[in-house]
Each structure stands twice: as structure tokens, then as C-alpha cells.
Design a protein around this motif. Structure first.
Motif, PDB file in Angstrom:
ATOM      1  N   ARG A 395       0.821  -1.194   0.000  1.00  0.00           N
ATOM      2  CA  ARG A 395       0.000   0.000   0.000  1.00  0.00           C
ATOM      3  C   ARG A 395       0.859   1.249   0.000  1.00  0.00           C
ATOM      4  O   ARG A 395       1.693   1.442   0.880  1.00  0.00           O
ATOM      5  CB  ARG A 395      -0.860  -0.031   1.264  1.00  0.00           C
ATOM      6  N   PHE A 463      -2.766  -1.493  -3.107  1.00  0.00           N
ATOM      7  CA  PHE A 463      -3.500  -0.232  -3.022  1.00  0.00           C
ATOM      8  C   PHE A 463      -2.566   0.892  -3.405  1.00  0.00           C
ATOM      9  O   PHE A 463      -1.546   1.097  -2.773  1.00  0.00           O
ATOM     10  CB  PHE A 463      -3.988   0.018  -1.596  1.00  0.00           C
ATOM     11  N   ARG A 528      -7.106  -7.471 -11.523  1.00  0.00           N
ATOM     12  CA  ARG A 528      -7.817  -7.696 -10.270  1.00  0.00           C
ATOM     13  C   ARG A 528      -8.347  -6.394  -9.678  1.00  0.00           C
ATOM     14  O   ARG A 528      -8.685  -6.343  -8.518  1.00  0.00           O
ATOM     15  CB  ARG A 528      -6.863  -8.319  -9.256  1.00  0.00           C
ATOM     16  N   ARG A 530     -10.429  -3.555  -8.212  1.00  0.00           N
ATOM     17  CA  ARG A 530     -11.779  -3.490  -7.673  1.00  0.00           C
ATOM     18  C   ARG A 530     -12.282  -2.067  -7.578  1.00  0.00           C
ATOM     19  O   ARG A 530     -13.461  -1.802  -7.565  1.00  0.00           O
ATOM     20  CB  ARG A 530     -11.793  -4.061  -6.264  1.00  0.00           C
ATOM     21  N   ARG A 587     -19.756  -6.845 -11.391  1.00  0.00           N
ATOM     22  CA  ARG A 587     -19.774  -6.539  -9.973  1.00  0.00           C
ATOM     23  C   ARG A 587     -19.842  -5.043  -9.677  1.00  0.00           C
ATOM     24  O   ARG A 587     -19.793  -4.638  -8.530  1.00  0.00           O
ATOM     25  CB  ARG A 587     -18.513  -7.072  -9.323  1.00  0.00           C
ATOM     26  N   ARG A 589     -20.946  -1.712  -8.603  1.00  0.00           N
ATOM     27  CA  ARG A 589     -22.090  -1.257  -7.822  1.00  0.00           C
ATOM     28  C   ARG A 589     -22.099   0.242  -7.636  1.00  0.00           C
ATOM     29  O   ARG A 589     -23.114   0.829  -7.299  1.00  0.00           O
ATOM     30  CB  ARG A 589     -22.038  -1.880  -6.413  1.00  0.00           C
ATOM     31  N   ARG A 623     -25.913   0.243  -8.083  1.00  0.00           N
ATOM     32  CA  ARG A 623     -26.781   0.662  -6.993  1.00  0.00           C
ATOM     33  C   ARG A 623     -26.605   2.120  -6.603  1.00  0.00           C
ATOM     34  O   ARG A 623     -27.536   2.808  -6.284  1.00  0.00           O
ATOM     35  CB  ARG A 623     -26.486  -0.176  -5.747  1.00  0.00           C
TER      36      ARG A 623
ATOM     37  N   HIS B  59     -20.440 -18.027  -4.830  1.00  0.00           N
ATOM     38  CA  HIS B  59     -20.445 -16.646  -5.330  1.00  0.00           C
ATOM     39  C   HIS B  59     -19.189 -15.887  -4.928  1.00  0.00           C
ATOM     40  O   HIS B  59     -18.681 -15.067  -5.671  1.00  0.00           O
ATOM     41  CB  HIS B  59     -21.684 -15.915  -4.806  1.00  0.00           C
ATOM     42  N   HIS B  60     -18.680 -16.174  -3.736  1.00  0.00           N
ATOM     43  CA  HIS B  60     -17.528 -15.439  -3.237  1.00  0.00           C
ATOM     44  C   HIS B  60     -16.223 -16.197  -3.400  1.00  0.00           C
ATOM     45  O   HIS B  60     -15.247 -15.880  -2.732  1.00  0.00           O
ATOM     46  CB  HIS B  60     -17.749 -15.114  -1.749  1.00  0.00           C
ATOM     47  N   ASN B  62     -13.892 -16.165  -5.443  1.00  0.00           N
ATOM     48  CA  ASN B  62     -12.696 -15.442  -5.853  1.00  0.00           C
ATOM     49  C   ASN B  62     -12.317 -14.300  -4.931  1.00  0.00           C
ATOM     50  O   ASN B  62     -11.377 -13.582  -5.205  1.00  0.00           O
ATOM     51  CB  ASN B  62     -12.884 -14.877  -7.261  1.00  0.00           C
ATOM     52  N   ASP B  63     -13.059 -14.113  -3.868  1.00  0.00           N
ATOM     53  CA  ASP B  63     -12.722 -13.026  -2.954  1.00  0.00           C
ATOM     54  C   ASP B  63     -11.386 -13.303  -2.295  1.00  0.00           C
ATOM     55  O   ASP B  63     -11.102 -14.425  -1.925  1.00  0.00           O
ATOM     56  CB  ASP B  63     -13.783 -12.921  -1.845  1.00  0.00           C
ATOM     57  N   PRO B  64     -10.572 -12.270  -2.109  1.00  0.00           N
ATOM     58  CA  PRO B  64      -9.329 -12.516  -1.382  1.00  0.00           C
ATOM     59  C   PRO B  64      -9.633 -12.877   0.071  1.00  0.00           C
ATOM     60  O   PRO B  64     -10.586 -12.368   0.638  1.00  0.00           O
ATOM     61  CB  PRO B  64      -8.607 -11.167  -1.459  1.00  0.00           C
ATOM     62  N   GLU B  70      -4.585  -6.392   6.828  1.00  0.00           N
ATOM     63  CA  GLU B  70      -4.621  -5.788   5.504  1.00  0.00           C
ATOM     64  C   GLU B  70      -5.962  -5.181   5.162  1.00  0.00           C
ATOM     65  O   GLU B  70      -6.132  -4.583   4.136  1.00  0.00           O
ATOM     66  CB  GLU B  70      -4.221  -6.814   4.438  1.00  0.00           C
ATOM     67  N   ASP B  73      -7.800  -0.788   4.396  1.00  0.00           N
ATOM     68  CA  ASP B  73      -8.352   0.070   3.371  1.00  0.00           C
ATOM     69  C   ASP B  73      -9.659   0.652   3.879  1.00  0.00           C
ATOM     70  O   ASP B  73     -10.619  -0.072   4.109  1.00  0.00           O
ATOM     71  CB  ASP B  73      -8.596  -0.785   2.110  1.00  0.00           C
ATOM     72  N   ARG B  75     -12.115   2.001   2.610  1.00  0.00           N
ATOM     73  CA  ARG B  75     -13.346   1.702   1.887  1.00  0.00           C
ATOM     74  C   ARG B  75     -13.878   0.332   2.236  1.00  0.00           C
ATOM     75  O   ARG B  75     -15.058   0.089   2.175  1.00  0.00           O
ATOM     76  CB  ARG B  75     -13.090   1.784   0.388  1.00  0.00           C
ATOM     77  N   LYS B  76     -12.984  -0.561   2.592  1.00  0.00           N
ATOM     78  CA  LYS B  76     -13.451  -1.917   2.889  1.00  0.00           C
ATOM     79  C   LYS B  76     -14.077  -1.998   4.264  1.00  0.00           C
ATOM     80  O   LYS B  76     -14.735  -2.962   4.588  1.00  0.00           O
ATOM     81  CB  LYS B  76     -12.276  -2.893   2.823  1.00  0.00           C
ATOM     82  N   GLU B  83     -24.983  -5.827  -2.379  1.00  0.00           N
ATOM     83  CA  GLU B  83     -26.306  -6.080  -2.958  1.00  0.00           C
ATOM     84  C   GLU B  83     -26.654  -7.559  -2.985  1.00  0.00           C
ATOM     85  O   GLU B  83     -27.712  -7.989  -2.514  1.00  0.00           O
ATOM     86  CB  GLU B  83     -26.291  -5.518  -4.382  1.00  0.00           C
TER      87      GLU B  83
END
Lengths: 630, 159
Positions: A395, A463, A528, A530, A587, A589, A623, B59-60, B62-64, B70, B73, B75-76, B83
Motif C-alpha cells: 500500500r 493499493f 484484479r 476493484r 460486480r 455497484r 446501486r 459466489h464469493h 474469488n474473494d481474497p 490488511e 483500506d 473503503r473496505k 447487494e
């Protein structure tokens, strides 16, 4: 149905973690089981602030539930007499018969005797876990009292002290005794001392330095996270960093710059902080520099004189190409062109050496996060060394432009005072100056060219936020491939496989649609990614300018949000583009865009509400659309 | 490579190893068992719930994997639920709690988090009576006890 009763208490506790005190209170009234879990949660984290409404009720309630306390935050204000007695009762079960006068607690700093409360370390009995987190914020408190309370809470794992500027008298500053803190709190993992109204003792540091030379290896303290003010070590006095020798386990530092005397420190030692951290804290993973702090990541060594012969030769060579009848004299002044050319050559040489890793000593091998705030002084040499050495860097945030004024860049090693004086005091750059500069390896602010090199090297980034500078098209081009093939090709970045969040500024002129096409394609290579933010970029999101290049790689499957698309909207494009995004990025949104009112037939039309009311736009999978008004 | 999971009511589920390993419990089991092909019994999870859990993991896939330090972030760290996850959690209450219990048992942290947040969102802003009604909980306090609790803890209403 009785499902909730089957749920184990620890899962109910998990459900309660995001609830505010108000909701927790209501949960306490639901049933006995819920009451038990909610009460533990509500009283584990308590804020004592006598200016809060219903503070007295809180204090009464806490006094009968001391065992539940895990974290106490004490916000001090003028009403300290009331709070003093409460604090002593809550924290130590200390209810003296006569009212406590906070002035009576003596200042223990010099004599280092334990406070009168120290014998009450486990006041609530051995079965009751002791307090682990303590925070203090205030300026008007009697420091002796704070110290007495503080140094009795020896079981702490987290300690936060804040001394904000509240307009009070300047003499009453809190004295921070780092050695004492480290000794008193053997289990401390997280320490934060911020604010304007504190200072560090100088005498103690000198004594410490002497002691350190003679004693053997020190026992390492377990502190992992430390937030402190950079003024801790930038004054002229002998270094105050003695205690860092015990902080070998430090993983995260946050460096602030709020200290009141910072600006007045006349002779700064900007290398001191970086050097100390490098030497004593090899496990450091995260560095966060907030505000104007001179933090040198990388120590430039002084080249010994036998290594500068090639520089002198280079200088001679440059001069001799211009000179015809005059003999080469190193002391003579150069023309502007020569100087510029020579500087450029010297810099190229330096870059070459840095890339080979030859001049850099290993530093911060575990570094994962580097965040730089406003007025930072990240140099080109720092950046390149980071690219070469930091294998785990995930990061990087450089949100502000680097300071351009000459003063910080002119500071040299203290060991070379003569050279420093000569170099900085001469306003006319002589060849001698240039050679000296090179020998002392003066730091220089980084440019986008250095960034380009860095991005070719650093392959672990996840990041990246580089809003402190902008990339022009020339900055992005792969010069060697372009030269051979004739068509411009954008240099590949090493982090294309790993990058997840990107926030950069591109500045591509609108007159070159091919360039835009190439840049969108380049963005498409991040498989990758996002989250993408291009808020201040001049890069046109339109099909004529190649925005479909974003689908070049795998981004269609991974992109979740576009925080801000660059400006430029024609009304018909906006709708079409949004639907295109919705259809191709499964994906996605969140989409942010700037809004410009369109001028139709000479009048401004508000097309925004039409756009938002459009059926297809409302139905699509994106969304959150946020529109920033121009 | 696929693995076979067996629910408490003896139904077999074939899933990709990568999907199954979103559950740390299953991941550890697979590591211990090694190359063996034998099905993995999950005595605490019924077929209906297991179906939902597998749907989530698919569905998930491929999520890390979230490593605590870590997720720095900013935003996370938001409290928003995605949704798809929101729609996924629109089930009746019994199933909602069953999913939470299953995620707890199977050690699937993201699913557990989403489940808990969903329930927390139901709780937020409701009075105690409304909460009881929402989850069909019986009030086992006496009126005196209730009054006492209110008196001592009312300070929290302001926070």
C-alpha cells in the motif's frame, strides 16, 4: 419458534458488536440472556466525560459493574474535582474518607517512586480481568494526578494520550517520560501520544545514551504500534531516541507534526528519525506520516573521495566539448546549458546505481504500507530504493505533491559541515558545487519519471494512490519500445496482476484521441482491480476515445466501484456509457461522475433529473450513482 | 478437484475444493486427511442450510481471504452489505439464524459477519417490545426487574 435461545452467547455478542449504546440498552430489556450479553458489551467500553448529559447515572452504573470494564476513556475538562473521586473508585476501588485533592499527588517523575495507588493493581479480585485499554484526552488536568492514575494501571495493552490545544496557558505542558512508560507497562502493545501540549525531557535522554553504551543487549519491549510527534527527535539536542532501542518489535508507526515548538527548532536533523527506525525497528511494516514531517526513508551515504573521480572526469568531459582554446579549469563557472546537461547526466548515473541496489543499504525489509501526508519530502532516491528493495509493499499513498522549496533539499549530513556551507551558501552553481553535491548525494524531489521507474519495479502493490502528481502521456510511454516500433506503447506497470485499488491522475490532452485509447487500454490491464478513482484526471470516458479498452483484461469480472469518472459528459453519452458499464462489469455497484448542465439551443437544460428518472438507469445493477455538481 | 460434504440428514453435496475451503474448518480437515477422497460429514448442518452456505461460497469463491491487518483500506471497512449478499440474506428468520450458526461452526468469517450485520440491522432502532416480536422472544423479566434495569441503564439512551 425459539431460534434465538439456541444461539450461543458468543454469537449474540458478535451480533451486538455493531450496535450503538442506545440499541444495546434496548437489548438489555428484551430477555435475560440478551441482558447478560448486552450488559457486558455496553459496560466494556466506557467514556467518562463529566460534561456529558446523564454522566452521573453512568458513573453510578459503572461503579457496580467494574468487572466488565475493558476500556476506559477519560475526557478531561474543567470539572475535575468531581471526576477525580469517581475515577479512583472505578479504577481502583479507592474510596478514601476525605475528598481527594488532586494537587496533593506529588510529581513522581524525578524520584520514580510508585504512586500511592500502585498497591491496588487488582482491586476487584484475582478473578476479575484487569483494565486493558485506557485513553486520556484533555489539557487542563493536574498532571500529577494523571500520572498517579496512569502509572498504577500497569496491566494496560493500549494507551492513548491526547493533549489538544484548548487555548489554555502555554506553560502547563505534559511531560512525557518514555522510559518510564516502557518500564511501567510491560504488556503495552499500542501507544499513542498526540497533541500540541506535551514535550519530552532532555536530561533523561542524555543520561540514557551514556547508559546504553555500557550495558549489554536490552530486553525488547513488546510494543507494536506507536503514534508520536516527529518533534521527538528533531531538535539540536542529543538524540532523544534512546528508548527506541527497546522497540525492536515495533510494526507500525504513525508520525504526527502538531508539536508546538516544531517550527522553532532551528537546526533540524531530518535523517535522525529515519535512521533510528531503520537501525532499531527491523520489523516495521507500516509507516504513516501525517502532516509536515521530515522523514528520510533512505540515508544517502557520503561518497568517499576516491569514488568521485569518475564524476570529476564526467565534468571535465562535458566542459571540454565546449571549450576550445581555454584550458579546463574546475573552478570556472558553467553555462546554463552545460550545467543542465551535466546535472542530468549525474542524475542518470545515480538512478542507474540505485536500480542496481548498490548504493542502498537494506532498510525496512518488512515494509508493507507507506502513507505520506501533506508537505512530505519523499525524494527520488527514496522512491527508487523503495521500488528496488520493498518486496512486500502493498500500500502506497502519496496524496499530496512533494514540497518544492529548496530548504529541505539543501540539508546535508551534519558530518560534512564545510561542504554543506559551501554548497548551500553559494548562489552561483560552480562545478565544484556540483561535484560536492554528487559526493554528498543531495536528495532531490521525485518526478514522474522516477515514478515511472518505481512502477516498473514494484510488483506487490495492492493499493495505490498517487494524487500528488499527474501523469502526462509522455510520462507513460515506454520509450525504448516506442523508439523501435515507431508507434507509442505504454510502459507496463509491474503491479498489473496484483493491484486492487487505484487512484491516479492522468493528464492527456483532448486533441490526441489515440493517446486516450492507449491509456484506457493500459487501465484495462489491471486484472484484479476493484476500485478505480480518476477524479482529477483529464481522460475522456467516451467510446470515440477508447473507453472500451477497459475490457481488455479481466477487469470486467472484478471491478466493484468507480469512485469518480473523469469529467466530460455529453448528455447522450452519459446514459449510454452508464448502461454499458452496467452490462459489462458484473460486480460494479458504485459509479461516480461529474455533472455538467447541457446547453441546448442556447439555454441550460437540467438533464440530470431526466437521466436519473430514466427507467433503464434505475433498473440497472449499479446501486449507487453519485453525481458531483460542477 | 472436488470434495463431498455430507449434511446431518445424509445428503451428499459435491463442491469444488476451492469453494469448500472458504470454510476454515473444512480446509483444516482436508489438510489433516490429505489425499483421501472420503466424504466430509457435517453433523451440525442440515441440507437446506448447507445448500445456502455453498451458494454463498460459490459466489464469493474469488474473494481474497481477509487478513486482519490488511483490511486497513478505509473503503473496505464500511458497514454496507453488498447487494447480492442482501438478497441472499432475505430468508425467513429461522433460516437466517441457522445460517449464522452454520457459518460459526464451519468458520466462514465473511458469512458470519454478513449474517450478524443483517440481524443487527433488524435490531437497530427498535424498542424492546418490537425486538421481542421480531424474534419471537419471551419476556422473562418481572416488572420490577424491568424497572430496575431501566433506572440503572437509562444513561445509554443518550448515546
Amino acid at each position: 419458534m425459539s431460534a434465538p435461545r439456541l444461539i450461543p452467547a458468543e454469537v449474540i455478542a458478535l451480533i451486538f458488536t455493531t450496535l450503538a449504546p442506545k440499541d444495546l440498552y434496548r437489548c438489555m430489556l428484551v430477555s435475560r440472556l440478551w441482558h447478560e450479553v448486552a450488559e457486558a458489551r455496553l459496560y466494556s467500553n466506557v467514556t467518562l466525560n463529566s460534561s456529558f448529559q446523564s454522566h452521573d447515572l453512568l458513573v453510578q452504573a459503572v461503579k457496580t459493574r467494574k468487572c466488565l470494564l475493558r476500556r476506559v476513556e477519560w475526557i478531561s475538562n474543567n470539572d475535575h474535582r468531581v471526576l477525580t473521586a469517581d475515577l479512583l473508585d472505578i479504577l481502583f476501588d479507592y474510596r478514601p474518607d476525605e475528598p481527594i485533592d488532586p494537587f496533593r499527588f506529588s510529581n513522581d517523575n524525578e524520584t520514580k517512586t510508585t504512586s500511592p495507588l500502585a498497591q491496588l493493581v487488582f482491586p476487584h479480585g484475582p478473578d476479575c480481568p484487569a483494565l486493558m485499554h485506557f485513553s486520556f484526552s484533555g489539557g487542563n488536568e493536574r498532571w500529577q494526578f494523571l500520572d498517579s492514575v496512569l502509572y498504577s494501571l500497569t496491566t494496560l495493552t493500549t494507551l492513548n494520550l491526547a493533549f489538544p490545544d484548548d487555548g489554555g496557558a502555554i506553560e502547563r505542558l505534559y511531560l512525557v517520560d518514555m522510559e518510564r512508560i516502557l518500564t511501567t507497562f510491560p504488556r503495552l502493545k499500542e501507544l499513542s501520544i498526540v497533541g500540541w501540549r506535551h514535550f519530552y525531557p532532555r536530561k533523561a535522554a542524555v543520561a540514557l545514551e551514556g547508559r546504553d553504551e555500557t550495558t549489554g543487549p536490552r530486553v525488547q519491549h513488546c510494543l507494536e504500534s506507536f503514534t508520536f510527534d516527529a518533534a521527538l527527535g528533531c531538535s539540536q539536542e542529543p538524540p532523544q531516541f534512546g528508548f527506541f532501542r527497546r522497540l525492536g518489535n515495533l510494526k507500525k508507526v504513525t508520525i504526527m507534526s502538531e508539536y508546538f515548538d516544531y517550527e522553532n527548532s532551528c537546526s533540524r536533523r531530518p535523517w535522525a528519525l529515519g535512521r533510528t527506525l531503520r537501525q532499531y525497528c527491523p520489523k516495521l511494516e507500516s509507516i504513516d506520516v501525517k502532516g509536515s514531517v521530515e522523514f528520510w526513508l533512505f540515508d544517502l551515504p557520503i561518497l568517499p573521495s576516491d569514488q568521485i573521480r569518475h564524476i570529476t572526469a564526467l565534468v571535465e568531459e562535458t566542459l571540454s566539448t565546449n571549450q576550445s582554446d581555454f584550458s579546463v579549469d574546475l573552478e570556472q563557472e558553467m553555462t546554463g546549458e552545460d550545467e543542465a546537461r551535466l546535472i542530468k547526466q549525474l542524475q542518470e548515473q545515480e538512478v542507474g546505481e540505485l536500480l542496481k541496489g548498490r548504493t542502498a543499504e537494506p532498510f525496512f525489509p518488512q515494509l508493507k504500507t507507506l502513507l505520506l501526508g501533506k508537505d512530505h519530502w519523499l525524494s527520488a532516491q527514496d522512491l527508487l530504493s523503495l521500488g528496488v528493495q520493498a518486496q512486500f509493499l502493498t500500500r502506497l499513498e502519496v496524496r499530496f505533491p512533494v514540497v518544492q522549496s529548496s530548504r529541505p533539499w539543501d540539508v546535508y549530513e551534519r558530518r560534512a559541515p564545510a561542504a554543506a556551507m559551501r554548497a548551500t551558501h553559494s548562489s552561483i552553481p560552480t562545478i565544484d558545487t556540483l561535484v560536492e553535491n554528487r559526493r554528498l548525494q543531495k536528495r532531490r524531489p521525485f518526478t514522474t519519471r522516477d515514478l515511472k521507474l518505481f512502477l516498473q519495479l514494484c510488483s506487490s502493490l495492492r493499493f495505490l494512490s498517487l494524487t500528488g502528481c499527474s501523469f502526462s502521456f509522455e510520462d507513460l510511454i515506454d520509450t525504448s519500445t516506442t523508439a523501435t516500433t515507431g508507434t507509442p506503447v505504454i510502459q507496463r506497470w509491474a503491479c498489473e496482476e496484483t493491484l486492487e485499488t487505484l487512484d491516479v491522475i492522468f493528464n492527456i490532452p483532448a486533441t490526441n484521441p489515440e493517446a486516450h485509447r492507449l491509456v484506457w487500454k493500459h487501465l484495462g490491464r489491471f486484472s484484479r482491480l476493484r476500485s478505480l478513482t480518476l477524479s482529477q484526471s483529464v481522460l475522456i470516458p467516451s467510446f470515440q476515445y477508447g473507453v472500451d479498452g477497459l475490457l481488455e483484461g479481466q477487469m470486467g469480472k472484478s471491478l466493484e466501484e468507480i469512485r469518480q469518472l473523469p469529467e466530460w459528459w455529453k448528455e447522450q453519452d452519459r446514459r449510454q456509457l452508464m448502461l454499458w458499464f452496467a452490462r459489462n462489469f458484473a460486480r460494479l455497484r458504485i459509479l461516480g461522475m461529474k455533472h455538467i448542465d447541457d446547453v441546448v439551443d442556447g439555454q441550460r437544460r437540467d438533464t440530470l433529473s431526466e437521466f436519473l428518472d430514466d427507467e433503464e438507469v434505475k433498473q440497472c445493477s449499479i446501486r449507487h450513482v453519485f453525481i458531483e455538481d460542477k | 478437484m472436488t470434495v463431498i460434504l455430507v449434511s446431518s440428514d445424509n445428503q451428499d453435496f459435491k463442491v469444488d475444493k476451492e469453494v469448500a475451503e472458504r470454510s476454515i474448518l473444512i480446509k483444516n480437515m482436508l489438510e489433516d486427511v490429505g489425499e483421501s477422497d472420503s466424504p466430509i460429514p457435517l453433523p451440525n448442518v442440515t441440507a437446506a442450510v448447507l445448500t445456502k452456505v455453498i451458494e454463498y461460497c460459490e459466489h464469493h469463491r474469488n474473494d481474497p481471504i481477509q487478513v486482519p491487518e490488511e483490511t486497513d483500506d478505509p473503503r473496505k471497512r464500511s458497514n454496507d452489505i453488498e447487494e447480492w449478499d442482501m438478497k441472499f440474506m432475505q430468508v425467513d428468520q429461522e433460516m437466517l439464524f441457522e445460517i449464522i450458526l452454520a457459518a460459526n461452526y464451519l468458520d466462514i468469517k465473511p458469512l458470519l459477519d454478513v449474517g450478524c450485520k443483517t440481524v443487527a440491522n433488524i435490531i437497530k432502532g427498535k424498542t424492546p417490545e418490537e425486538i421481542r416480536k421480531a424474534f419471537n422472544i419471551v419476556n422473562d423479566f418481572t416488572p420490577e426487574e424491568e424497572a430496575q434495569i431501566k433506572k440503572e441503564n437509562e444513561w445509554a439512551e443518550d448515546r
